[in-house]
Design a protein around this motif. Structure first.
Motif, PDB file in Angstrom:
ATOM      1  N   LEU A   1      33.001  27.330 -15.753  1.00 51.20           N
ATOM      2  CA  LEU A   1      33.942  26.244 -15.497  1.00 51.20           C
ATOM      3  C   LEU A   1      33.258  24.833 -15.507  1.00 51.20           C
ATOM      4  O   LEU A   1      34.032  23.819 -15.237  1.00 51.20           O
ATOM      5  N   VAL A   2      31.923  24.690 -15.526  1.00 52.89           N
ATOM      6  CA  VAL A   2      31.322  23.240 -15.403  1.00 52.89           C
ATOM      7  C   VAL A   2      30.132  23.241 -16.413  1.00 52.89           C
ATOM      8  O   VAL A   2      29.738  23.937 -16.944  1.00 52.89           O
ATOM      9  N   ALA A   3      29.909  21.935 -16.438  1.00 49.64           N
ATOM     10  CA  ALA A   3      28.791  21.541 -17.297  1.00 49.64           C
ATOM     11  C   ALA A   3      27.163  21.700 -16.719  1.00 49.64           C
ATOM     12  O   ALA A   3      26.445  21.789 -17.263  1.00 49.64           O
TER      13      ALA A   3
ATOM     14  N   HIS B   1      40.489  31.413 -18.524  1.00 50.83           N
ATOM     15  CA  HIS B   1      42.099  30.986 -18.885  1.00 50.83           C
ATOM     16  C   HIS B   1      42.325  32.188 -19.690  1.00 50.83           C
ATOM     17  O   HIS B   1      43.738  32.314 -19.553  1.00 50.83           O
ATOM     18  N   ARG B   2      41.561  32.794 -20.622  1.00 47.07           N
ATOM     19  CA  ARG B   2      42.196  33.913 -21.251  1.00 47.07           C
ATOM     20  C   ARG B   2      42.901  35.200 -20.555  1.00 47.07           C
ATOM     21  O   ARG B   2      43.739  35.496 -21.003  1.00 47.07           O
TER      22      ARG B   2
ATOM     23  N   GLU C   1      38.792  36.528 -29.219  1.00 46.36           N
ATOM     24  CA  GLU C   1      39.582  35.346 -28.973  1.00 46.36           C
ATOM     25  C   GLU C   1      38.527  34.291 -28.409  1.00 46.36           C
ATOM     26  O   GLU C   1      38.290  33.991 -27.198  1.00 46.36           O
ATOM     27  N   LEU C   2      38.283  33.467 -29.173  1.00 41.67           N
ATOM     28  CA  LEU C   2      37.123  32.477 -29.235  1.00 41.67           C
ATOM     29  C   LEU C   2      37.444  31.368 -27.946  1.00 41.67           C
ATOM     30  O   LEU C   2      38.726  31.109 -27.869  1.00 41.67           O
ATOM     31  N   ASP C   3      36.557  31.168 -27.178  1.00 39.78           N
ATOM     32  CA  ASP C   3      36.648  29.863 -26.207  1.00 39.78           C
ATOM     33  C   ASP C   3      36.585  28.746 -26.689  1.00 39.78           C
ATOM     34  O   ASP C   3      35.739  27.868 -26.230  1.00 39.78           O
TER      35      ASP C   3
ATOM     36  N   ARG D   1      32.596  20.152 -10.174  1.00 42.99           N
ATOM     37  CA  ARG D   1      32.211  19.208 -11.381  1.00 42.99           C
ATOM     38  C   ARG D   1      31.619  18.015 -10.898  1.00 42.99           C
ATOM     39  O   ARG D   1      31.065  17.208 -12.009  1.00 42.99           O
TER      40      ARG D   1
ATOM     41  N   ARG E   1      35.731  21.707 -21.805  1.00 42.27           N
ATOM     42  CA  ARG E   1      35.593  22.196 -20.444  1.00 42.27           C
ATOM     43  C   ARG E   1      33.961  21.779 -19.859  1.00 42.27           C
ATOM     44  O   ARG E   1      34.001  21.537 -18.833  1.00 42.27           O
ATOM     45  N   ARG E   2      32.944  22.280 -20.856  1.00 38.17           N
ATOM     46  CA  ARG E   2      31.828  22.193 -20.434  1.00 38.17           C
ATOM     47  C   ARG E   2      30.922  21.343 -21.215  1.00 38.17           C
ATOM     48  O   ARG E   2      29.914  21.090 -20.647  1.00 38.17           O
TER      49      ARG E   2
ATOM     50  N   TYR F   1      29.363  21.953 -23.971  1.00 37.53           N
ATOM     51  CA  TYR F   1      28.451  22.787 -24.872  1.00 37.53           C
ATOM     52  C   TYR F   1      29.337  23.707 -25.995  1.00 37.53           C
ATOM     53  O   TYR F   1      30.345  24.087 -25.463  1.00 37.53           O
TER      54      TYR F   1
ATOM     55  N   ASP G   1      38.097  26.333 -25.776  1.00 38.10           N
ATOM     56  CA  ASP G   1      38.110  25.206 -24.810  1.00 38.10           C
ATOM     57  C   ASP G   1      36.942  24.899 -24.241  1.00 38.10           C
ATOM     58  O   ASP G   1      36.560  23.931 -23.525  1.00 38.10           O
ATOM     59  N   ARG G   2      36.013  25.696 -24.711  1.00 42.11           N
ATOM     60  CA  ARG G   2      34.652  25.387 -23.949  1.00 42.11           C
ATOM     61  C   ARG G   2      34.018  24.222 -23.978  1.00 42.11           C
ATOM     62  O   ARG G   2      33.558  23.555 -23.023  1.00 42.11           O
TER      63      ARG G   2
ATOM     64  N   GLY H   1      35.344  32.402 -20.339  1.00 44.66           N
ATOM     65  CA  GLY H   1      36.425  31.487 -20.470  1.00 44.66           C
ATOM     66  C   GLY H   1      37.704  32.132 -19.697  1.00 44.66           C
ATOM     67  O   GLY H   1      38.555  32.846 -20.320  1.00 44.66           O
TER      68      GLY H   1
ATOM     69  N   VAL I   1      41.916  42.441 -26.085  1.00 45.55           N
ATOM     70  CA  VAL I   1      40.645  42.076 -26.374  1.00 45.55           C
ATOM     71  C   VAL I   1      39.912  40.568 -26.333  1.00 45.55           C
ATOM     72  O   VAL I   1      40.602  39.916 -26.561  1.00 45.55           O
ATOM     73  N   ASP I   2      38.588  40.566 -25.909  1.00 42.69           N
ATOM     74  CA  ASP I   2      38.009  39.523 -25.706  1.00 42.69           C
ATOM     75  C   ASP I   2      38.523  38.408 -24.767  1.00 42.69           C
ATOM     76  O   ASP I   2      38.795  37.483 -25.153  1.00 42.69           O
TER      77      ASP I   2
END
Ligand SMILES: Nc1ncnc2c1ncn2[C@@H]1O[C@H](COP(=O)(O)O)[C@@H](O)[C@H]1O
Ligand SMILES: Nc1ncnc2c1ncn2[C@@H]1O[C@H](COP(=O)(O)O)[C@@H](O)[C@H]1O
Ligand SMILES: Nc1ncnc2c1ncn2[C@@H]1O[C@H](COP(=O)(O)O)[C@@H](O)[C@H]1O
Ligand SMILES: Nc1ncnc2c1ncn2[C@@H]1O[C@H](COP(=O)(O)O)[C@@H](O)[C@H]1O
Ligand SMILES: [Mg+2]
Ligand SMILES: [Mg+2]
Ligand SMILES: [Mg+2]
Ligand SMILES: [Mg+2]
Ligand SMILES: [Mg+2]
Ligand SMILES: [Mg+2]
Ligand SMILES: [Mg+2]
Ligand SMILES: [Mg+2]
Lengths: 216, 216, 216, 216, 216, 216, 216, 216
Positions: free
Chosen positions: C157-159, B125-126, D4-6, C135, D12-13, D15, D8-9, B123, B117-118
């Motif tokens: 993947l980017v800002a 990578h998940r 499954e919270l992101d 990026r 990575r970004r 934000y 890493d965001r 994201g 799930v999720d």
């Protein structure tokens, strides 16, 4: 720099790359065909019109072209078939181009595949007389336009999964395939999943995956 | 005379009858459940709300009810699993009810089935961290709302067929699931076929058929 | 009296006027081009077919014409670039005309702009191998037809902000670009905003504004 | 295993993660909020109804809740603003909830942001009297329902990019926001890009990215 | 027996019969024109292509043909104008054919009528500089494609009723005029009513009725 | 700062401001009503539910409320009528709320207005028996749901312009008013222009403008 | 003055007036019922909810009410049947309310009518086992939701005309009955004509007309 | 193997097989025509273009071809008529091809059939002057484009059932026949059932079934 073929696909997934010709110029199709020849990787060219075909055959002279299916395959011969049988069923004669595309794709992806044409529900005895053939298949592709009712009828009769392909054949309220697409998504018999309108390639591919030899 | 169950279905197709409860009164669901009990045939009740559940359990007290999936199964225990593994993947937490329905249906139809799930594409990578689990499945169900992009991404990574289920989750221009439905039908990665919006039952059923043990 | 060009636009907004040729006769395009030449103001002609191009070049012989992008620019050379870099990404080869229109518009509006083609999600390694280039951009235009899934993957993947352009490429249920349009509007990764189907001009313009040099 | 919270965001970004509450149970929102608190990462909860809010505040008692915007933010205070100014403009009073969501998201993502309400085109003097404020912004969010005409009018007056947000406000033929969505996609003034219907979060996020401080 | 003209219309309603040529063969148009000549009743032929025109002129050699408007009128001269003034406004040059059809119809139905072209909202000063002309009209027809925003802007500035005509001009998401049609129906300024896409005839007719001399 | 009323409207256009209550909170409606009272300007409140009405009457105790039309008017009495007569015709009893809104708006904007109800085309004699009343009106509003055929029938019988209002009344394939909307836009009798679904206010306003006294 | 019943209908057409209750207040239904009683003319009230029923029965205490069909008939007993037999067939249990409305309407309009329920195409043997009953009918009404495939299957088996009624039963992509509506309009078996979604009244009426005794 | 004609149809249903030519190649049409000739069974070929006609006539030289209706019939002469009369009514001249197809099909299926053209509702006296002819028919086909209002008007005047056929004639918002299709499905006069857009064949077939001689 106009295309970056997914050469890794066969390694990653076990199925060859395919090039969707619609929206590409003949020249672009030729450049891609040349790259395919250089690389030597099995490739299908779908939705190829006369201009595309000419350009592809210039680069890959021994490629196999099927005009009804609008398909070019290289190398021309399918691999030796493995796995179960794929059966392609077309509701009407007008659905033949799409059905034939599914048939040939399933073969080029390594399956035994057969075709039955013009057995729509208006004359139900036609499909009912083929129950044995239907029940012998490991995956069934059903192609239909207009009311799109045939996949649901077939699914109600067999254990194998049915891949339904709506076609853009029909009167105005078929809305270029929208009507059979919705019918198929709403099949009241379970065991039906749907691909895009006129997408014989996608259906043949999916059926080939379902009927693939089971590992181990 | 309010229902004529398809008791022949198991003999004909190898899968049990299912009763779609939405649009039926609780009373009708109860009458059908009583008929099921008398007949003794394995049956699933889908989209059951509280009223349906109460009426079904009155007739079949040992039936198994899953509130998230809105599913009632009788007999309560799935059969011993055979065939390949079904993997159900949900893009977001909000897709859980539909994903869980697919999961349980696959189990009650005789398959081993797991759930992830999720792992939506926001994201990436998940999903990439689960390649091994994805590649071990014989059929993959991918459930997603909003952009519906996950099934195509998964199909591009594996050899197994992907059954995509759009959900009615999202902002206004998702149009109650139309947006992910169209995305999935247009998947640029082959190997995706689509069932109706929020139809976890149909997806689980289709996956169970695909992963069925190969006869002989 | 057939056209009243917005000559004030550059003063008001800092960007040149553009003339949308579709729906105009070749003769009208020629009359407008003559007025442009007289006035001496930088102007773009978008969606120009062969007839338009001939009429425009008769009035502005040194104008620059790009056949793939269907764009005529006058004066022919873009201004010296300022601000950040615009990166244009096309999911497939068929998206090239629209992507190229965005690329050239961004340049003619004063930005440095680059192009990456055929990196759709069916072979995810293609876009993942370009993370550094993605990026480094201050604004990214992503052009895609069919499932329209690439902009959401890039945005995750980017800002930098992503301007998504749906194209009218695909099978029937793409409905001439409606499917990727909806996908993009429903992106589950934030940071995506959408322009009209096949509107490379609008995307290039928007990206040029985003990547404009910051005053002061 | 429900989310499954992101995490890493942000790395990575740049934000924070956001949790879209619609379609989640209050209980699920609470579980996620607890995970957020443990991890200590800045997070926004969007589209939170009373049940969600209660569950989130139980886990994160100092979170900031805005009832009009249906937003919960944790930690409660936005970061110190950097970059350019975001201006949010609402065509009517009924667009206020969406406009306010955009405003707060832009602030919680690190920008200075202001709001102007009820300046629709029916009384054009209202927007024309604010030209200075419009021209001082680095990114403008324009929120409108019904005819959705305001973003195009604003874009024709300024150099900054306009992010347009259609709302589901209006008579029947607004079709829950479809009408203003199409208007905005078809803006005859370039410099407009569009997000989903009622998606103030997406607009505020996009505007914050556009107005971000330029690196170096 | 292929047509039964509504000869009673002028007596009943005070406006001449019109023959919609699209969907009729050239031969049928000629037969109808001959009947019109015999009867001697004022008639308009709308949407006439080259074939229709040739056949009509063979029967009614002195009829007036306007190629841009695709209109044939017989007798060729409009009646002496009465009532108020009709003003036709076109947002862009591409809207000219439809605008011109409205203009000529209003004149042939007995009104004074003027035309203003290319004053769309992307450069708002163009329409604002014509306030006096707008306010002198008793009925205003506003023709626009793409975003269709101009009628609402005009209606907010004047006391006279605005008849809005959407055109099929624009990028893909204009959906052949659907986008401006919806915009106009949703005008947030009251005083706008809408006719069919590209229906200059209908708009000119309606405007002529509105600006008719008041009896008594 | 939640609303910026268009107080200039009466001066600019000769018609009062109107406040669309749907989508506003009762509290906001009350704040606006208080501002109206302070300013002393004639104002209509449309689509007001019980909560809105209570808040408006608290601020403007002498305002006139019509429950069927969901309209609140202040000051309560219409001005002395001038100009021609407006006739409002409703196809069925279910169209009464919308028809009554049009009727009252026309009166509050200064016209004499009458109402005829339940004269749909299923029993054609009903409308045919009212030819005199129809022909005495300077503007006719026709309100209809379902097939929306009445406005075209009326337009074929009279010289005055017909404003057609589709309503959301009908079976499923009326699609909440879409079916009559399309019928009306496609009227084969000229002299019909259309406003939004259920928009009695817009129709009454437009009719009042058409029937306004001719200056000079 | 809220309703003008078509009392002439029976004389003109031979079938009674019907009152569509949806969209009417209970009070209006009661007023109409009182007028019906006074006049003494046979009348049907369709789509009556609890409030309507109460008001109608207050005025016509001996009227017959069927809760499943939401129908009130007065006088309560149908006339003596004449003409051929009407057969109503429902695909699933969920289609029962609509099917029952068609059944009762056919009876109250003077036909013999029978009902068969739950014989959808997922288990084809169910409808095939009723060939004799199908072939004995002079008109057949087939009611179905989801895929809407049953009417076409039936039409392919019989000489009598089939009136198809789509229902709003099904998953999301049934779009409230749009999917079966399109299926039925596109029936590849001729002999199918379609009425509105859930419109059992219309179907029963049409079938009664078809099966009417032949004059002379 | 390209077609499997439903030769059993006449035995099973009493009506001949029909071949829908659109979507078939001329060559396929010729192959089918040859099979028809061999079998000797009455057959209709619908939607035949010039290529189809040539190929069919090569195989069946005495077949009857009607260019307006695009129909080929073999054997060329209809059977001796039995049963009641079918009346075909076309709203406008542009609807003639579809109306004529219905007319001929009814005759080839064994009915007496007549045609009335150009009696649309814009001039109501035209249809009202034919009440006797309308009331003498046992089944009425009404063909109309644009607003599609004529079938409902006719149904309100007669006891016989009306089969409505929408045509793809009209301005943009007719959406290729969608507008009249919806009008007809929503007819407020009962006694209307609808076939597909431009489907004169289906309407003529249905009417022939309705007007068939009553057995016994
Ligand atoms: N309004 C929004 N628009 C687009 N994405 C959103 C929005 N709100 C939340 N999200 C994203 O959707 C994801 C939330 O989905 P979920 O995993 O179900 O909570 C998060 O990654 C958010 O970044
Ligand atoms: N692709 C585009 N998207 C939006 N606006 C455009 C586009 N191309 C041209 N325009 C604008 O549309 C106007 C052209 O319309 P016209 O006056 O008919 O030439 C110009 O002011 C352009 O700025
Ligand atoms: N989710 C589903 N998708 C497709 N068919 C279903 C679904 N649920 C139940 N059904 C089928 O629909 C039929 C139930 O319709 P009903 O006869 O009304 O219960 C059964 O034959 C089921 O196999
Ligand atoms: N643009 C139009 N909009 C509405 N009605 C039209 C239009 N053009 C022609 N008509 C009407 O349509 C009828 C023509 O249809 P037809 O009988 O096929 O020529 C005439 O009665 C005209 O008044
Ligand atoms: Mg066939
Ligand atoms: Mg998530
Ligand atoms: Mg590619
Ligand atoms: Mg306001
Ligand atoms: Mg212009
Ligand atoms: Mg009535
Ligand atoms: Mg059933
Ligand atoms: Mg006519």
């Amino acid at each position: 720099d106009i295309a970056e073929l997914d050469h890794d696909r066969f390694a990653r997934r076990g199925y060859p790359e395919a090039v969707y010709c619609e929206g590409k110029t003949a020249e672009q199709a030729g450049v891609i065909a040349a790259a395919v020849g250089e690389r030597g990787a099995r490739t299908l060219f779908t939705r190829a019109d006369a201009g595309h075909v000419e350009a592809i055959l210039a680069a890959l002279p021994d490629a196999a072209h099927d005009a009804t299916a609008r398909l070019v395959a290289w190398p021309p011969d399918p691999p030796e078939p493995t796995g179960g049988t794929v059966l392609v069923v077309a509701a009407g004669t007008s659905d033949l181009p799409v059905a034939r595309e599914a048939l040939l794709v399933a073969r080029h992806l390594g399956r035994t595949a057969d075709l039955v044409v013009d057995v729509g529900i208006a004359g139900l005895h036609r499909i009912l007389s083929r129950l044995d053939q239907l029940r012998a298949a490991r995956a069934i592709v059903v192609v239909a336009g207009m009311d799109g009712a045939l996949p649901g009828v077939v699914a109600g009769l067999v254990a194998a999964p049915v891949i339904a392909v709506p076609t853009s054949v029909g009167y105005g309220a078929a809305f270029e395939g929208l009507a059979p697409l919705l019918t198929m998504l709403n099949s009241c018999a379970p065991g039906v999943a749907v691909v895009n309108i006129d997408n014989g390639y996608g259906a043949g591919h999916m059926a080939a995956q379902i009927a693939a030899p089971v590992p181990g």
